[in-house]
Design a protein around this motif. Structure first.
Motif, short mmCIF file in Angstrom:
data_model
loop_
_atom_site.label_atom_id
_atom_site.label_comp_id
_atom_site.label_asym_id
_atom_site.label_seq_id
_atom_site.Cartn_x
_atom_site.Cartn_y
_atom_site.Cartn_z
N PHE A 48 41.16 42.66 47.79
CA PHE A 48 41.79 41.69 46.89
C PHE A 48 42.66 40.68 47.62
O PHE A 48 42.87 39.57 47.13
N SER A 49 43.16 41.04 48.78
CA SER A 49 44.00 40.07 49.52
C SER A 49 43.12 38.92 50.00
O SER A 49 43.50 37.74 49.93
N SER A 50 41.92 39.27 50.46
CA SER A 50 40.96 38.24 50.89
C SER A 50 40.53 37.40 49.68
O SER A 50 40.41 36.17 49.77
N ALA A 51 40.31 38.10 48.57
CA ALA A 51 39.91 37.40 47.33
C ALA A 51 41.00 36.43 46.90
O ALA A 51 40.72 35.28 46.53
N ALA A 89 43.82 34.18 40.10
CA ALA A 89 44.92 34.52 41.02
C ALA A 89 45.68 35.73 40.50
O ALA A 89 46.04 36.63 41.28
N GLN A 90 45.89 35.77 39.19
CA GLN A 90 46.60 36.90 38.57
C GLN A 90 45.78 38.18 38.67
O GLN A 90 46.31 39.24 39.02
N TYR A 91 44.48 38.09 38.37
CA TYR A 91 43.63 39.30 38.42
C TYR A 91 43.55 39.83 39.84
O TYR A 91 43.49 41.04 40.06
N ALA A 92 43.56 38.92 40.81
CA ALA A 92 43.53 39.35 42.22
C ALA A 92 44.83 40.08 42.55
O ALA A 92 44.83 41.11 43.23
N ASP A 93 45.96 39.57 42.04
CA ASP A 93 47.26 40.21 42.28
C ASP A 93 47.29 41.61 41.64
O ASP A 93 47.84 42.56 42.21
N PHE A 94 46.70 41.74 40.43
CA PHE A 94 46.72 43.02 39.71
C PHE A 94 45.56 43.91 40.13
O PHE A 94 45.40 45.01 39.59
N ARG A 95 44.69 43.41 41.05
CA ARG A 95 43.56 44.19 41.57
C ARG A 95 42.61 44.63 40.44
O ARG A 95 42.13 45.75 40.42
N ASP A 96 42.42 43.72 39.47
CA ASP A 96 41.56 44.00 38.32
C ASP A 96 40.16 43.45 38.60
O ASP A 96 39.86 42.30 38.35
N ALA A 97 39.30 44.33 39.15
CA ALA A 97 37.99 43.87 39.63
C ALA A 97 37.08 43.39 38.51
O ALA A 97 36.38 42.38 38.66
N LEU A 98 37.11 44.10 37.37
CA LEU A 98 36.18 43.76 36.28
C LEU A 98 36.46 42.37 35.70
O LEU A 98 35.57 41.53 35.62
N ASP A 99 37.73 42.18 35.33
CA ASP A 99 38.10 40.87 34.74
C ASP A 99 37.95 39.76 35.76
O ASP A 99 37.53 38.64 35.44
N PHE A 100 38.28 40.09 37.01
CA PHE A 100 38.16 39.10 38.09
C PHE A 100 36.72 38.61 38.18
O PHE A 100 36.45 37.40 38.20
N SER A 101 35.78 39.55 38.22
CA SER A 101 34.35 39.19 38.36
C SER A 101 33.87 38.40 37.16
O SER A 101 33.13 37.42 37.30
#
Lengths: 126, 226
Positions: A48-51, A89-101
């Protein structure tokens, strides 16, 4: 003849401007899509940091071209891209893979749509 | 709100420039292509004026495109009679030698009531006095009377008239029109002398014209207000 040349030159300038708008939008959206694809792939690997870095780069890219894109695109479309980037950016911070994708895929589609809208295709004209 | 205001000003200025570039004809009787342009540019300007979400360029680009198309078509019309006919059509005779040509009325979808109405608007109530009535390409109907019914002119009455002179405005709203002054071949000193003879200063002049013969016309601002 002066009016003829004035009309011809004006039409040529307009055509050139529309071509520039099409190419500029295509280039910006393609760059953004590359960032988003990299971010999506990183999120799938739980990196997620890279994301987040990729999303930040995408936001910076959008901000850099924002003034010109603001003059070329419908404002609600441009606002939508910005708000989706903020969500990512928020989903990456919260490490929420599903919503992020999900948001990432949706944003990539929107950018594809923005690029396609500028093309003089028959479906766009009609 | 500010955005709407600024857009309205920009689009208004753009329309003024566009109409100005299209030429004086647009302000008078309109040919079909000119009529289309007049309707189109108003509608094109209103869309981004009302919706701030639409880029301003979405209004300006179509307006400028319509302008360039109009410039090209008008230039081509000027050069080619065939093209002009294709774009504007040709005049149609509705009355010839006093007879109404029903076939042409039918072809142009002008009713006999409309024909009579147009003639009446020109002060013609007696159709037997009309030798020709022609539907022009801009939709106007021209009426040509038989010579015996046309008003007499000075030549008919064998009256000697002075030659027509075109007055040139050398002072307008208190401002000197230098180009016009040069055209008359007169100097500021001469004009000032005329104004002094009338007890008037240049700043107080609404309009001062000079004819080639030296005849002048003066209208003062204060008299105009009264």
């Amino acid at each position: 003849m002066k009016r003829f040349w004035l009309g011809a030159v004006l039409l040529a300038v307009l055509f050139g401007f529309c071509l520039f708008a099409m190419l500029y939008t295509a280039r910006c959206t393609e760059t953004m899509q590359d960032y988003l694809l990299s971010a999506e792939q990183a999120a799938e690997k739980e990196d997620f940091s890279s994301a987040a870095k990729q999303i930040a780069a995408a936001q910076e890219e959008w901000k850099t071209h924002g003034r010109i894109l603001g003059a070329l695109l419908r404002h609600d479309e441009a606002d939508c891209v910005e708000s989706d980037l903020a969500s990512l950016a928020q989903y990456a911070d919260f490490r929420d893979a599903l919503d992020f994708s999900a948001v990432c895929a949706g944003l990539r589609q929107k950018l594809r749509h923005i690029k396609d809208m500028e093309c003089p295709k028959i479906e766009n004209i009609l | 709100m500010f955005v709407s205001l600024i857009r309205a000003v920009i689009l208004y200025a753009a329309l003024i420039i566009v109409v100005r570039l299209m030429g004086k004809r647009q302000l008078g009787e309109l040919e079909p292509s000119e009529f289309v342009v007049a309707i189109l540019i108003a509608d094109l300007a209103s869309v981004p004026m009302q919706d701030s979400g639409i880029p301003l360029l979405c209004g300006l680009i179509p307006i400028l495109t319509v302008l360039s198309a109009e410039l090209l078509l008008s230039a081509l019309s000027f050069r080619s009679v065939r093209f002009r006919r294709l774009l504007c059509g040709k005049p149609v005779i509705l009355m010839e030698n006093g007879k109404i040509l029903y076939g042409n009325l039918k072809k142009t979808r002008v009713t006999v009531n409309e024909l009579v109405e147009h003639l009446r608007e020109k002060g013609i109530t007696e159709l037997s006095t009309v030798q020709y009535a022609i539907l022009e390409t801009d939709g106007q109907i021209s009426a040509l009377l038989y010579p015996k019914y046309t008003p007499a002119c000075a030549k008919d009455a064998a009256v000697k008239t002075d030659p027509l002179e075109l007055p040139v405005a050398v002072l307008c709203d208190g401002a000197w029109q230098e180009d016009n002054l040069r055209q008359t071949g007169r100097s500021r000193t001469w004009v000032q002398a005329q104004l002094d003879a009338n007890g008037c200063r240049a700043e107080d002049v609404l309009l001062f014209t000079v004819c080639p013969s030296g005849k002048t016309y003066l209208a003062r601002k204060k008299e105009a207000d009264a």
